[in-house]
Write a protein that holds these residues in place. Structure first.
Motif, PDB file in Angstrom:
ATOM      1  N   TYR A  76       0.833  -1.196   0.000  1.00 42.98           N
ATOM      2  CA  TYR A  76       0.000   0.000   0.000  1.00 42.98           C
ATOM      3  C   TYR A  76       0.869   1.247   0.000  1.00 42.98           C
ATOM      4  O   TYR A  76       1.838   1.336   0.745  1.00 42.98           O
ATOM      5  N   CYS A  77       0.486   2.183  -0.829  1.00 43.31           N
ATOM      6  CA  CYS A  77       1.046   3.525  -0.811  1.00 43.31           C
ATOM      7  C   CYS A  77       0.080   4.329   0.054  1.00 43.31           C
ATOM      8  O   CYS A  77      -1.119   4.362  -0.218  1.00 43.31           O
ATOM      9  N   LEU A  78       0.585   4.913   1.125  1.00 49.03           N
ATOM     10  CA  LEU A  78      -0.241   5.745   2.006  1.00 49.03           C
ATOM     11  C   LEU A  78       0.153   7.187   1.737  1.00 49.03           C
ATOM     12  O   LEU A  78       1.329   7.535   1.831  1.00 49.03           O
ATOM     13  N   LYS A  97      -2.940  -1.466   7.395  1.00 50.92           N
ATOM     14  CA  LYS A  97      -3.075  -0.763   8.666  1.00 50.92           C
ATOM     15  C   LYS A  97      -1.730  -0.764   9.353  1.00 50.92           C
ATOM     16  O   LYS A  97      -0.923  -1.629   9.098  1.00 50.92           O
ATOM     17  N   PRO A  98      -1.383   0.154  10.180  1.00 53.24           N
ATOM     18  CA  PRO A  98      -2.176   1.296  10.619  1.00 53.24           C
ATOM     19  C   PRO A  98      -2.080   2.457   9.634  1.00 53.24           C
ATOM     20  O   PRO A  98      -1.055   2.663   9.000  1.00 53.24           O
ATOM     21  N   GLU A 103      -4.345  10.075   6.162  1.00 55.46           N
ATOM     22  CA  GLU A 103      -3.756   9.285   5.072  1.00 55.46           C
ATOM     23  C   GLU A 103      -4.828   8.536   4.292  1.00 55.46           C
ATOM     24  O   GLU A 103      -5.865   8.163   4.827  1.00 55.46           O
ATOM     25  N   GLN A 104      -4.539   8.291   3.029  1.00 59.57           N
ATOM     26  CA  GLN A 104      -5.414   7.533   2.132  1.00 59.57           C
ATOM     27  C   GLN A 104      -4.627   6.332   1.618  1.00 59.57           C
ATOM     28  O   GLN A 104      -3.438   6.448   1.331  1.00 59.57           O
ATOM     29  N   LEU A 105      -5.288   5.179   1.512  1.00 57.91           N
ATOM     30  CA  LEU A 105      -4.651   3.961   0.999  1.00 57.91           C
ATOM     31  C   LEU A 105      -4.731   3.892  -0.515  1.00 57.91           C
ATOM     32  O   LEU A 105      -5.722   4.299  -1.118  1.00 57.91           O
ATOM     33  N   LEU A 106      -3.691   3.323  -1.118  1.00 57.40           N
ATOM     34  CA  LEU A 106      -3.685   3.030  -2.544  1.00 57.40           C
ATOM     35  C   LEU A 106      -2.882   1.755  -2.750  1.00 57.40           C
ATOM     36  O   LEU A 106      -1.705   1.691  -2.369  1.00 57.40           O
TER      37      LEU A 106
END
Length: 161
Positions: A76-78, A97-98, A103-106
């Motif tokens: 994941y790129c946060l 997580k966390p 922050e947004q997940l990608l």
């Protein structure tokens, strides 16, 4: 038991239709409800003789990662965005997580081409290449699980081309 063989093909066809419909529905929901995020584009050659008119996209934040080999193959790129939705900073991790506040997940994967987010190409109508020469941002819609969908390209003022 012989008669059951005749139901296999229609059953498989129905399964394909249902799964395709779900995929289409999920993409439509992502387009309608996903968070709108602008990614700075990095310069890339906009033409392909084999595939017609399309632009290969490269995102500045992904190109700036120095040790791509050390990243997990999938993860994941946060990232953070400013008030207008432009990506301002990012970090990478294997787990979803966390997530820190704001922050947004990608989701991403890595391969021999580098970091991929699933939006590396933008196809457009033949003869319309000049329209996209001024593209400065990729406009993505992203959901809470990190799924993304490229919905367009934008100029430097974030106006959709």
């Amino acid at each position: 038991m012989k008669w059951s063989k005749h139901w296999i093909i229609p059953l498989v066809a129905l399964l394909v239709v249902v799964l395709s419909g779900k995929s289409i529905y999920d993409k439509e929901q992502l387009m309608a409800k996903g968070k709108q995020v602008y990614f700075h584009l990095a310069p890339v050659d906009p033409r392909s003789l084999m595939q017609g008119d399309y632009m290969r996209l490269s995102f500045a934040v992904l190109d700036s990662v120095t040790n791509k080999e050390a990243l997990p193959k999938r993860g994941y790129c946060l990232f953070y965005t400013d008030s207008s939705g432009v990506l301002t900073g990012a970090r990478f991790q294997k787990e979803d997580k966390p997530v820190r506040s704001g922050e947004q997940l990608l989701k991403y994967t890595t391969n021999f081409n580098g970091i991929q987010i699933g939006a590396e190409s933008y196809f457009f109508q033949e003869g319309k290449a000049d329209r996209y020469n001024n593209a400065a941002y990729g406009l993505l819609r992203i959901d809470a699980q990190g799924n993304s969908l490229l919905v367009g390209l934008c100029d430097s003022t974030r106006k959709k081309l």
